[in-house]
Write a protein that holds these residues in place. Structure first.
Motif, PDB file in Angstrom:
ATOM      1  N   GLN A 187       0.566  -1.028   0.048  1.00 13.55           N
ATOM      2  CA  GLN A 187      -0.054   0.364   0.170  1.00 13.55           C
ATOM      3  C   GLN A 187       0.804   1.296  -0.169  1.00 13.55           C
ATOM      4  O   GLN A 187       0.942   2.333  -0.893  1.00 13.55           O
ATOM      5  N   GLU A 188       1.341   1.347   0.741  1.00 16.29           N
ATOM      6  CA  GLU A 188       3.026   2.357   0.770  1.00 16.29           C
ATOM      7  C   GLU A 188       3.306   2.477  -0.592  1.00 16.29           C
ATOM      8  O   GLU A 188       3.531   3.550  -1.318  1.00 16.29           O
ATOM      9  N   LEU A 189       3.821   1.684  -1.117  1.00 14.75           N
ATOM     10  CA  LEU A 189       4.617   1.357  -2.409  1.00 14.75           C
ATOM     11  C   LEU A 189       3.726   2.230  -3.392  1.00 14.75           C
ATOM     12  O   LEU A 189       3.987   2.910  -4.220  1.00 14.75           O
ATOM     13  N   LEU A 190       1.980   1.656  -3.364  1.00 17.56           N
ATOM     14  CA  LEU A 190       1.031   2.890  -3.803  1.00 17.56           C
ATOM     15  C   LEU A 190       0.785   3.877  -3.673  1.00 17.56           C
ATOM     16  O   LEU A 190       1.046   4.483  -4.877  1.00 17.56           O
ATOM     17  N   ARG A 191       0.937   4.044  -2.910  1.00 22.32           N
ATOM     18  CA  ARG A 191       1.415   5.841  -2.539  1.00 22.32           C
ATOM     19  C   ARG A 191       1.732   6.518  -3.042  1.00 22.32           C
ATOM     20  O   ARG A 191       1.893   7.833  -3.562  1.00 22.32           O
ATOM     21  N   GLN A 192       3.387   5.746  -3.182  1.00 24.02           N
ATOM     22  CA  GLN A 192       4.336   5.865  -3.432  1.00 24.02           C
ATOM     23  C   GLN A 192       4.356   6.984  -5.074  1.00 24.02           C
ATOM     24  O   GLN A 192       4.833   7.643  -5.494  1.00 24.02           O
ATOM     25  N   VAL A 193       3.805   5.513  -5.596  1.00 19.80           N
ATOM     26  CA  VAL A 193       3.575   5.092  -7.004  1.00 19.80           C
ATOM     27  C   VAL A 193       2.941   6.827  -7.124  1.00 19.80           C
ATOM     28  O   VAL A 193       3.148   7.123  -8.266  1.00 19.80           O
ATOM     29  N   VAL A 194       2.130   6.514  -6.733  1.00 14.75           N
ATOM     30  CA  VAL A 194       0.688   7.579  -6.923  1.00 14.75           C
ATOM     31  C   VAL A 194       1.010   9.594  -7.277  1.00 14.75           C
ATOM     32  O   VAL A 194       0.825   9.859  -8.200  1.00 14.75           O
ATOM     33  N   ARG A 195       1.986   9.201  -6.077  1.00 14.89           N
ATOM     34  CA  ARG A 195       2.090  10.897  -6.044  1.00 14.89           C
ATOM     35  C   ARG A 195       3.743  10.830  -6.630  1.00 14.89           C
ATOM     36  O   ARG A 195       3.455  11.745  -7.013  1.00 14.89           O
ATOM     37  N   LEU A 196       4.822  10.120  -7.207  1.00 16.15           N
ATOM     38  CA  LEU A 196       5.485  10.861  -8.137  1.00 16.15           C
ATOM     39  C   LEU A 196       4.637  10.730  -9.356  1.00 16.15           C
ATOM     40  O   LEU A 196       5.186  11.790 -10.186  1.00 16.15           O
ATOM     41  N   ALA A 197       3.906   9.894  -9.682  1.00 13.50           N
ATOM     42  CA  ALA A 197       2.962  10.336 -11.516  1.00 13.50           C
ATOM     43  C   ALA A 197       2.022  11.373 -11.122  1.00 13.50           C
ATOM     44  O   ALA A 197       2.180  12.184 -11.895  1.00 13.50           O
ATOM     45  N   SER A 198       1.733  11.768  -9.651  1.00 17.86           N
ATOM     46  CA  SER A 198       0.784  13.351  -9.968  1.00 17.86           C
ATOM     47  C   SER A 198       1.899  14.492  -9.861  1.00 17.86           C
ATOM     48  O   SER A 198       1.829  15.293 -10.469  1.00 17.86           O
TER      49      SER A 198
END
Length: 102
Positions: A88-99
């Protein structure tokens, strides 16, 4: 047909019996014999390699293999980035970096 290599003198392995009889034990001897004929020099067979000089030192050991080089362009984690401990933390980081990239 000879049972030994014409270049180094080692025994030849028996073939299927068809085609041209073998003259050499392998490609290295065949090529060395060809070079000897081309150069006209008395090239020494493989087994008669000259001894190493006393001053020769053994090859230095290779350095330990390191990890991959850092990527150019700022991709991948940097030294200060926190490593995610869950998916979950990894996915949050990916979404944050993509935005941030938009």
């Amino acid at each position: 047909m000879s049972d030994t290599c014409e270049f180094c003198g080692t025994a030849l392995a028996g073939g299927p019996g068809k085609g041209r009889p073998r003259k050499y034990c392998g490609d290295a001897c065949r090529q060395a014999a060809h070079r000897r004929r081309l150069l006209g020099a008395a090239a020494a067979p493989r087994s008669a390699a000259p001894p190493l000089p006393e001053s020769a030192t053994p090859a230095e050991p290779r350095p330990a293999r390191m990890g991959p080089a850092p990527r150019a362009g700022g991709y991948g984690p940097s030294a200060g980035d926190a490593q995610p401990s869950s998916l979950q933390e990894l996915l949050r980081q990916v979404v944050r970096l993509a935005s941030q990239q938009r």
